[in-house]
Design a protein around this motif. Structure first.
Motif, mmCIF file in Angstrom:
data_model
loop_
_atom_site.group_PDB
_atom_site.id
_atom_site.type_symbol
_atom_site.label_atom_id
_atom_site.label_comp_id
_atom_site.label_asym_id
_atom_site.label_seq_id
_atom_site.Cartn_x
_atom_site.Cartn_y
_atom_site.Cartn_z
ATOM 1 N N VAL A 152 36.660 48.049 34.242
ATOM 2 C CA VAL A 152 37.611 48.117 35.357
ATOM 3 C C VAL A 152 38.139 46.723 35.693
ATOM 4 N N ALA A 153 37.248 45.735 35.725
ATOM 5 C CA ALA A 153 37.657 44.374 36.078
ATOM 6 C C ALA A 153 38.574 43.776 35.015
ATOM 7 N N THR A 154 38.300 44.086 33.747
ATOM 8 C CA THR A 154 39.169 43.586 32.678
ATOM 9 C C THR A 154 40.565 44.188 32.804
ATOM 10 N N TYR A 155 40.624 45.499 33.051
ATOM 11 C CA TYR A 155 41.912 46.147 33.297
ATOM 12 C C TYR A 155 42.578 45.547 34.538
ATOM 13 N N GLY A 156 41.777 45.314 35.585
ATOM 14 C CA GLY A 156 42.318 44.770 36.826
ATOM 15 C C GLY A 156 42.877 43.376 36.655
ATOM 16 N N GLY A 157 42.190 42.518 35.875
ATOM 17 C CA GLY A 157 42.704 41.189 35.623
ATOM 18 C C GLY A 157 43.975 41.210 34.804
ATOM 19 N N TYR A 158 44.102 42.218 33.948
ATOM 20 C CA TYR A 158 45.273 42.331 33.073
ATOM 21 C C TYR A 158 46.479 42.903 33.817
ATOM 22 N N PHE A 159 46.239 43.975 34.605
ATOM 23 C CA PHE A 159 47.358 44.595 35.315
ATOM 24 C C PHE A 159 47.005 44.924 36.761
ATOM 25 N N GLY A 160 45.982 45.722 36.991
ATOM 26 C CA GLY A 160 45.451 45.831 38.354
ATOM 27 C C GLY A 160 45.694 47.103 39.129
ATOM 28 N N ALA A 161 46.815 47.768 38.910
ATOM 29 C CA ALA A 161 47.113 48.957 39.716
ATOM 30 C C ALA A 161 46.122 50.073 39.410
ATOM 31 N N GLY A 162 45.502 50.613 40.455
ATOM 32 C CA GLY A 162 44.600 51.748 40.288
ATOM 33 C C GLY A 162 43.131 51.399 40.183
ATOM 34 N N ILE A 163 42.769 50.092 40.300
ATOM 35 C CA ILE A 163 41.365 49.737 40.129
ATOM 36 C C ILE A 163 40.493 50.296 41.251
ATOM 37 N N GLY A 164 41.053 50.434 42.447
ATOM 38 C CA GLY A 164 40.271 50.977 43.556
ATOM 39 C C GLY A 164 39.816 52.402 43.284
#
Length: 259
Positions: A152-164
């Protein structure tokens, strides 16, 4: 004059994004495309959006810390993958050729939009599969949480929308039941992810600081207004609005790639 209207549009987008984030989440689906429409590249828009909106996640974390008991042991377990993943995702964005990111981003926006659209169904599914009232977190669930949080954090650092939404789902699978306790853990983790990504973006010179300031001020204003009026807003209407915007934006970004 065109720039003045464009900057005003970014400020308004910040207000809307901040208000949506304070009530339902999904503000990135508003703020990110406003920067692209202004003329910034999609990578710079993504980095600038992170720079503008991360203070909101930090203030939310502080707010929850004051109001909700925190499972500090679990939070400590998930802080490490959040920090590492945030840096990793941001680094991947930095080294990604702009052409590749331009191709990927419409599908990331679509993914975040669908995640937002079906978040209630996802949450109910997790709760139905974990109907026990006990919040007994096994070693296995903590190991699962560690590695999924890294993703999740890797995706969040890359783009971020929807991590919550992804983090709430993961915490539900781990065994947490109280949504307020889950939010109290989710918000500082989101702040760590966004802050670490922001620092790397800033060091690499990817942040358009003037636009980040305008967008950030709008988001602060919108967050305050949204929090004050949250109980008067129909969440289903708001969710429908965000989903429609997300679908339009993903189609627009894909059209830009094709043409």
């Amino acid at each position: 004059m065109t720039d003045v209207f464009g900057l005003a549009g970014i400020f308004v987008a910040g207000i809307i994004a901040g208000a949506i984030n304070s009530v339902a989440g999904g503000g990135t689906l508003i703020s990110f495309p406003s920067l692209v429409a202004f003329g910034e590249s999609q990578i710079v828009s993504n980095a600038t959006n992170t720079a503008a909106l991360w203070p909101g996640s930090l203030s939310s974390a502080i707010g929850y810390r004051k109001d909700t008991p925190l499972q500090s042991g679990l939070l400590a377990t998930l802080l490490i993958p959040s920090f590492v993943g945030g840096i990793l995702g941001a680094w991947i964005l930095v080294v990604t050729p702009p052409g590749i990111f331009n191709i990927v981003v419409p599908f990331l926006v679509l993914f975040a939009t669908l995640l937002f659209a079906f978040r209630d169904h996802i949450t109910r599914r997790f709760r139905r599969n974990n109907s026990s009232e006990e919040e007994d977190l096994s070693v296995g669930s903590r190991v699962w949480g560690f590695f999924f949080q890294l993703f999740v954090a890797t995706y969040g650092g890359y783009f971020g929308a929807g991590i919550g939404i992804l983090m709430l789902g993961s915490l539900s699978i781990m065994g947490l039941r109280d949504i307020h306790k889950m939010n109290a853990i989710k918000t500082p983790l989101a702040a760590i992810i966004n802050c670490t990504a922001f620092v790397l973006f800033a060091v690499k010179g990817l942040v358009a600081w003037d636009l980040a300031l305008i967008l950030g001020l709008g988001a602060i204003l919108g967050g305050y207004v949204g929090a004050r009026s949250a109980k008067r807003v129909n969440p289903r209407v708001l969710q429908t609005f965000v989903v429609v915007i997300g679908l339009i934006v993903s189609a627009w970004l894909l059209f830009k790639v094709i043409h």
